[in-house]
Design an enzyme around this catalytic site. Structure first.
Site, PDB file in Angstrom:
ATOM      1  CG  ASP A 115      -3.244 -15.845   4.872  1.00 42.25           C
ATOM      2  OD1 ASP A 115      -4.360 -15.424   5.110  1.00 42.25           O
ATOM      3  OD2 ASP A 115      -2.567 -15.400   4.189  1.00 42.25           O
ATOM      4  CE  LYS A 133      -2.402  -2.781  -0.677  1.00 38.36           C
ATOM      5  NZ  LYS A 133      -2.572  -4.010  -0.370  1.00 38.36           N
ATOM      6  CB  VAL A 161      -5.381  -9.666  -5.022  1.00 36.05           C
ATOM      7  CG1 VAL A 161      -5.668  -8.062  -4.328  1.00 36.05           C
ATOM      8  CG2 VAL A 161      -6.739 -10.193  -4.848  1.00 36.05           C
ATOM      9  CB  ILE A 162      -0.254 -10.592  -5.805  1.00 38.30           C
ATOM     10  CG1 ILE A 162      -0.569 -10.808  -4.171  1.00 38.30           C
ATOM     11  CG2 ILE A 162       1.012  -9.975  -5.778  1.00 38.30           C
ATOM     12  CD1 ILE A 162       0.313 -11.847  -3.540  1.00 38.30           C
ATOM     13  NE  ARG A 176       0.457 -15.289   1.203  1.00 39.29           N
ATOM     14  CZ  ARG A 176       1.888 -15.116   1.209  1.00 39.29           C
ATOM     15  NH1 ARG A 176       2.665 -14.369   0.138  1.00 39.29           N
ATOM     16  NH2 ARG A 176       2.411 -15.235   2.453  1.00 39.29           N
ATOM     17  CB  ALA A 223      -4.650  -8.714   6.967  1.00 36.44           C
ATOM     18  CB  ALA A 243       1.243 -12.830  -8.192  1.00 36.73           C
ATOM     19  CG  HIS A 256     -23.861  17.544  -1.386  1.00 43.70           C
ATOM     20  ND1 HIS A 256     -23.839  16.819  -2.555  1.00 43.70           N
ATOM     21  CD2 HIS A 256     -23.896  18.643  -1.664  1.00 43.70           C
ATOM     22  CE1 HIS A 256     -23.740  17.321  -3.436  1.00 43.70           C
ATOM     23  NE2 HIS A 256     -23.601  18.587  -3.115  1.00 43.70           N
ATOM     24  CB  VAL A 295       3.092 -19.808 -17.989  1.00 44.88           C
ATOM     25  CG1 VAL A 295       4.789 -19.754 -18.077  1.00 44.88           C
ATOM     26  CG2 VAL A 295       2.664 -18.485 -18.028  1.00 44.88           C
TER      27      VAL A 295
HETATM   28  P1  FAD Z   1       1.252 -14.284   8.099  1.00 45.58           P
HETATM   29  O1  FAD Z   1       1.008 -12.729   8.074  1.00 45.58           O
HETATM   30  O2  FAD Z   1       1.711 -15.061   7.007  1.00 45.58           O
HETATM   31  O3  FAD Z   1       1.902 -14.328   9.528  1.00 45.58           O
HETATM   32  C1  FAD Z   1       2.444 -15.713  10.014  1.00 45.58           C
HETATM   33  C2  FAD Z   1       3.751 -15.398  10.785  1.00 45.58           C
HETATM   34  O4  FAD Z   1       4.063 -16.790  11.303  1.00 45.58           O
HETATM   35  C3  FAD Z   1       4.943 -15.158  10.103  1.00 45.58           C
HETATM   36  O5  FAD Z   1       5.601 -14.004  10.609  1.00 45.58           O
HETATM   37  C4  FAD Z   1       5.933 -16.343  10.077  1.00 45.58           C
HETATM   38  O6  FAD Z   1       7.122 -16.112  10.089  1.00 45.58           O
HETATM   39  C5  FAD Z   1       5.331 -16.967  11.534  1.00 45.58           C
HETATM   40  N1  FAD Z   1       5.579 -18.374  11.515  1.00 45.58           N
HETATM   41  C6  FAD Z   1       5.119 -19.444  10.642  1.00 45.58           C
HETATM   42  N2  FAD Z   1       5.459 -20.630  11.202  1.00 45.58           N
HETATM   43  C7  FAD Z   1       6.085 -20.468  12.259  1.00 45.58           C
HETATM   44  C8  FAD Z   1       6.800 -21.232  13.178  1.00 45.58           C
HETATM   45  N3  FAD Z   1       6.630 -22.574  13.133  1.00 45.58           N
HETATM   46  N4  FAD Z   1       7.360 -20.712  14.404  1.00 45.58           N
HETATM   47  C9  FAD Z   1       7.354 -19.327  14.365  1.00 45.58           C
HETATM   48  N5  FAD Z   1       6.835 -18.291  13.590  1.00 45.58           N
HETATM   49  C10 FAD Z   1       6.187 -18.936  12.624  1.00 45.58           C
HETATM   50  N6  FAD Z   1      -4.540  -8.921   2.886  1.00 45.58           N
HETATM   51  C11 FAD Z   1      -5.381  -7.904   3.348  1.00 45.58           C
HETATM   52  O7  FAD Z   1      -6.340  -8.095   3.859  1.00 45.58           O
HETATM   53  N7  FAD Z   1      -5.160  -6.801   2.752  1.00 45.58           N
HETATM   54  C12 FAD Z   1      -4.237  -6.306   1.838  1.00 45.58           C
HETATM   55  O8  FAD Z   1      -4.146  -5.421   1.444  1.00 45.58           O
HETATM   56  C13 FAD Z   1      -3.344  -7.483   1.654  1.00 45.58           C
HETATM   57  N8  FAD Z   1      -2.128  -7.182   0.683  1.00 45.58           N
HETATM   58  C14 FAD Z   1      -1.366  -8.100   0.570  1.00 45.58           C
HETATM   59  C15 FAD Z   1      -0.272  -7.909  -0.275  1.00 45.58           C
HETATM   60  C16 FAD Z   1       0.524  -8.707  -0.533  1.00 45.58           C
HETATM   61  C17 FAD Z   1       1.889  -8.537  -1.557  1.00 45.58           C
HETATM   62  C18 FAD Z   1       0.644 -10.312   0.005  1.00 45.58           C
HETATM   63  C19 FAD Z   1       1.511 -11.250  -0.219  1.00 45.58           C
HETATM   64  C20 FAD Z   1      -0.485 -10.176   0.883  1.00 45.58           C
HETATM   65  C21 FAD Z   1      -1.533  -9.513   0.972  1.00 45.58           C
HETATM   66  N9  FAD Z   1      -2.617  -9.902   1.859  1.00 45.58           N
HETATM   67  C22 FAD Z   1      -3.381  -8.886   2.253  1.00 45.58           C
HETATM   68  C23 FAD Z   1      -2.696 -10.994   2.643  1.00 45.58           C
HETATM   69  C24 FAD Z   1      -2.138 -10.931   4.085  1.00 45.58           C
HETATM   70  O9  FAD Z   1      -0.804 -10.646   4.220  1.00 45.58           O
HETATM   71  C25 FAD Z   1      -2.883 -12.307   4.639  1.00 45.58           C
HETATM   72  O10 FAD Z   1      -4.146 -12.510   4.622  1.00 45.58           O
HETATM   73  C26 FAD Z   1      -2.126 -12.102   6.164  1.00 45.58           C
HETATM   74  O11 FAD Z   1      -0.765 -11.794   6.298  1.00 45.58           O
HETATM   75  C27 FAD Z   1      -2.269 -13.523   6.993  1.00 45.58           C
HETATM   76  O12 FAD Z   1      -2.002 -13.473   8.263  1.00 45.58           O
HETATM   77  P2  FAD Z   1      -1.651 -14.570   9.143  1.00 45.58           P
HETATM   78  O13 FAD Z   1      -1.213 -14.040  10.599  1.00 45.58           O
HETATM   79  O14 FAD Z   1      -2.336 -15.675   8.880  1.00 45.58           O
HETATM   80  O15 FAD Z   1      -0.071 -15.154   8.366  1.00 45.58           O
HETATM   81  P1  NAD Z   2      -5.014 -15.024  -6.138  1.00 49.66           P
HETATM   82  O1  NAD Z   2      -5.983 -16.114  -6.011  1.00 49.66           O
HETATM   83  O2  NAD Z   2      -5.703 -13.581  -6.023  1.00 49.66           O
HETATM   84  O3  NAD Z   2      -4.588 -14.595  -7.743  1.00 49.66           O
HETATM   85  C1  NAD Z   2      -3.999 -15.608  -8.513  1.00 49.66           C
HETATM   86  C2  NAD Z   2      -4.314 -15.725  -9.789  1.00 49.66           C
HETATM   87  O4  NAD Z   2      -3.181 -16.430 -10.622  1.00 49.66           O
HETATM   88  C3  NAD Z   2      -5.745 -16.190 -10.127  1.00 49.66           C
HETATM   89  O5  NAD Z   2      -6.226 -15.262 -11.179  1.00 49.66           O
HETATM   90  C4  NAD Z   2      -5.275 -17.410 -10.974  1.00 49.66           C
HETATM   91  O6  NAD Z   2      -6.391 -17.990 -11.902  1.00 49.66           O
HETATM   92  C5  NAD Z   2      -3.848 -17.213 -11.530  1.00 49.66           C
HETATM   93  N1  NAD Z   2      -2.986 -18.344 -11.744  1.00 49.66           N
HETATM   94  C6  NAD Z   2      -3.059 -19.400 -11.124  1.00 49.66           C
HETATM   95  N2  NAD Z   2      -1.976 -20.179 -11.680  1.00 49.66           N
HETATM   96  C7  NAD Z   2      -1.527 -19.501 -12.756  1.00 49.66           C
HETATM   97  C8  NAD Z   2      -0.757 -20.220 -13.953  1.00 49.66           C
HETATM   98  N3  NAD Z   2      -0.215 -21.210 -13.602  1.00 49.66           N
HETATM   99  N4  NAD Z   2      -0.711 -19.133 -14.995  1.00 49.66           N
HETATM  100  C9  NAD Z   2      -1.381 -18.050 -15.016  1.00 49.66           C
HETATM  101  N5  NAD Z   2      -2.270 -17.620 -13.950  1.00 49.66           N
HETATM  102  C10 NAD Z   2      -2.336 -18.500 -12.884  1.00 49.66           C
HETATM  103  O7  NAD Z   2      -3.581 -14.818  -5.591  1.00 49.66           O
HETATM  104  P2  NAD Z   2      -2.553 -13.742  -5.258  1.00 49.66           P
HETATM  105  O8  NAD Z   2      -2.667 -12.564  -6.216  1.00 49.66           O
HETATM  106  O9  NAD Z   2      -1.285 -14.591  -5.394  1.00 49.66           O
HETATM  107  O10 NAD Z   2      -2.702 -13.326  -3.726  1.00 49.66           O
HETATM  108  C11 NAD Z   2      -2.656 -14.314  -2.710  1.00 49.66           C
HETATM  109  C12 NAD Z   2      -3.448 -14.071  -1.601  1.00 49.66           C
HETATM  110  O11 NAD Z   2      -3.067 -12.976  -1.055  1.00 49.66           O
HETATM  111  C13 NAD Z   2      -4.920 -13.844  -2.242  1.00 49.66           C
HETATM  112  O12 NAD Z   2      -5.504 -15.002  -1.505  1.00 49.66           O
HETATM  113  C14 NAD Z   2      -5.374 -12.559  -1.764  1.00 49.66           C
HETATM  114  O13 NAD Z   2      -6.563 -12.411  -0.802  1.00 49.66           O
HETATM  115  C15 NAD Z   2      -4.239 -11.799  -0.658  1.00 49.66           C
HETATM  116  N6  NAD Z   2      -4.115 -10.661  -0.872  1.00 49.66           N
HETATM  117  C16 NAD Z   2      -4.748  -9.873  -0.772  1.00 49.66           C
HETATM  118  C17 NAD Z   2      -4.832  -8.332  -1.014  1.00 49.66           C
HETATM  119  C18 NAD Z   2      -5.741  -7.351  -0.659  1.00 49.66           C
HETATM  120  O14 NAD Z   2      -6.780  -7.723   0.037  1.00 49.66           O
HETATM  121  N7  NAD Z   2      -5.760  -6.228  -1.262  1.00 49.66           N
HETATM  122  C19 NAD Z   2      -3.595  -8.075  -1.972  1.00 49.66           C
HETATM  123  C20 NAD Z   2      -2.866  -8.955  -2.042  1.00 49.66           C
HETATM  124  C21 NAD Z   2      -2.781 -10.272  -1.762  1.00 49.66           C
END
Ligand code: FAD
Ligand code: NAD
Length: 475
Positions: free
Chosen positions: A319, A58, A191-192, A279, A327, A276, A451, A245
């Protein structure tokens, strides 16, 4: 330091750290163990979201949008800025500093709520013991009455696309590029793919997104998805649907990606390739033999609606368990579990979880899409309102998109709200609250909206559902 706690949380992401904080607020003794390591080797709480996900993405989305607006839109406002230049190092420094502030904030919150934060790897042993291996290899075992597993997720890798962290990268690497790639390839238009594709497109990359599915954003209401696709195309994101791909190979300074679509076989040359494609739950080295915790066939930790695993007093959130990987979903689960452990009421309303895609325009929704309602067979009505008719959106020079409401005909219940437009992610909160309270469309119609605000679009969409819109022609 005592090694015995009421609650031990494994993982300090947005699911784990709120669980620990709420447990502390509930006067339980609590430790939170996390093994996160940043690219500079430093340990940090906050998980994927704060370190490599929500927050850094963000920060870059904001900076890159300002850059693009300064270049292309300020002139319309009568602001002459001359030659707008990019200082990527400064932009990345700002991103890193926001992340640092936020992750340090968690340590402060832990202290204030009596949470013992521990850096290290946590492994659940039978009998609700947690073995912790510190960064220096030292070991200790914590005894817990309850354990909360919040180990999060990691990016899906494609066998045909070997990750090297330099040319073929994941989203974390793509947030930390120190130069703008001239040609960027992204696999996955989820989304990513759309958020990071937007960042680097605005900063000057030629971006090609390869999406395997024929349909764009299938989880989004299709009126909104079609509108989004039009905007992204105009912005220069080259999104290729139905692209399968088959390989990616580092060649010299770049990557050659081979894919096929309805038009045949293609080779795409890019400087960086971001994978991307989703996950997967991360549970590596988390569970010792004999804990009784079960995983489902996709690797998610099995839980009931209250996030209880199969093992007594072992819970799992975020997750690593079923449901959207968001999140705020993980946060609510973490809080629910900590309240249930303390004997309080706790519940997550899985039907009302908002989703936001932070592109420009933003896309946000809650509840069912029109397609889902139609498939369910319940009679429904739809109201839409275009931001082109919003005075505030016009004043912001951001009059693209629309608000859309889908409501039941029988009892007027709001079933879904979908927004594409300025600040859609903020606007959706009103719809979430409305649906949480089972609001009717009439409730929204009778609610006064200031408004001129963007929120009037939701008001007018609700009115439009009954052909009572004032500021747009009812159809
Ligand atoms: P995580 O955030 O993955 O945290 C898990 C933690 O556990 C990590 O720190 C890891 O190191 C630790 N861990 C794992 N196993 C162990 C172990 N055995 N011992 C000790 N520590 C351990 N979601 C949104 O809602 N809004 C967004 O805008 C958004 N943007 C995103 C952008 C990107 C690029 C990505 C990749 C994800 C985004 N997400 C977004 C998704 C969001 O990041 C996840 O849904 C969220 O982080 C999940 O939270 P969590 O606590 O389940 O796991
Ligand atoms: P995603 O599931 O949103 O999108 C993955 C995309 O990749 C899908 O459209 C899928 O059809 C495509 N795909 C899968 N395999 C493929 C292949 N072999 N070749 C081409 N396309 C393929 O997953 P993401 O964008 O990787 O994000 C991961 C998670 O992180 C999501 O669950 C999302 O909720 C979370 N996230 C959330 C936000 C947000 O809330 N703004 C931002 C980033 C990530």
């Amino acid at each position: 330091m005592s090694d015995s706690f009421d609650v031990v949380v494994i993982g300090a992401g947005p699911a784990g750290y709120p669980a620990a904080i709420r447990a502390g607020q509930n006067k339980l003794t609590v430790a939170c163990v996390d093994e996160w390591k940043n690219s500079d080797g430093s340990a940090a709480f906050g998980g994927t979201c704060l370190n490599a996900g929500c927050i850094p993405s963000k920060a870059l989305l904001e900076s890159s949008e300002l850059f693009q607006r300064a270049k292309d839109e300020f002139a319309v406002h009568g602001i002459v800025v001359g030659d707008v230049k990019l200082d990527l190092a400064a932009m990345q420094k700002r991103r890193a500093s926001i992340v640092k502030t936020m992750t340090n904030g968690i340590m402060a919150l832990f202290r204030a709520n009596g949470v013992t934060g521990i850096h290290g790897h946590g492994r659940l042993l039978p009998g609700n013991r947690v073995q912790v291996t510190g960064p220096d290899g030292s070991e200790r075992t914590l005894q817990a009455r309850h354990v909360v597993l919040a180990s999060g997720s990691s990016p899906v890798r494609l066998r045909a696309v070997p990750h090297d962290g330099v040319r073929i990268v994941d989203s974390w690497n793509a947030l930390e590029f120190d130069a703008v790639p001239r040609r960027l390839g992204v696999i996955g238009a989820g989304v990513i793919g759309l958020e990071l594709g937007s960042v680097w497109r605005r900063l000057g990359s030629e971006v090609t997104v390869l999406e395997a599915l024929e349909q764009f954003l299938p989880m989004v209401d299709q009126t909104i998805a079609k509108e989004a696709q039009r905007h992204f195309k105009k912005q220069g994101l080259d999104i290729k649907l139905g692209a399968k791909v088959s390989s990616a190979e580092v060649k010299g300074d770049g990557v050659e990606v081979r894919y096929s679509d309805a038009a045949g076989d293609h080779a795409l040359q890019v400087d960086k390739l971001v994978v991307a494609v989703g996950r997967r739950p991360f549970t590596d080295e988390l569970l010792a033999e004999g804990t009784g915790v079960l995983l489902d066939d996709r690797g998610f930790i099995q839980v009931d609606e209250h996030c209880r695993t199969n093992a007594p007093d072992v819970w799992a959130v975020g997750d690593a368990v079923r449901g959207p990987m968001l999140a705020h979903k993980g946060k609510e689960e973490g809080v629910m579990v900590a309240d249930l452990i303390a004997g309080h009421f706790g519940e997550v309303n899985y039907k009302v979880i908002p989703s936001v895609v932070y592109t420009a325009p933003e896309i946000a929704w809650v509840g069912q899409t029109e397609e889902q309602v139609k498939a369910g067979g319940r009679a429904y009505k739809v109201g839409t309102f275009p931001f082109a008719a919003s005075g505030r959106a016009r004043a912001m020079e951001a009059a693209q998109g629309m608000a859309k409401i889908v409501s039941a005909v029988d009892d007027d219940e709001v079933l879904g709200v979908h927004v594409i437009g300025p600040m859609a992610g903020e606007l959706i909160a009103e719809a979430v609250l409305a649906m949480e309270y089972s609001a009717s469309t009439e409730d929204l119609q009778r609610t006064i909206h200031a408004h001129p605000t963007l929120s009037e679009a939701l008001h007018e969409a609700a009115l439009a559902a009954d052909k009572k819109a004032i500021d747009a022609i009812n159809r």
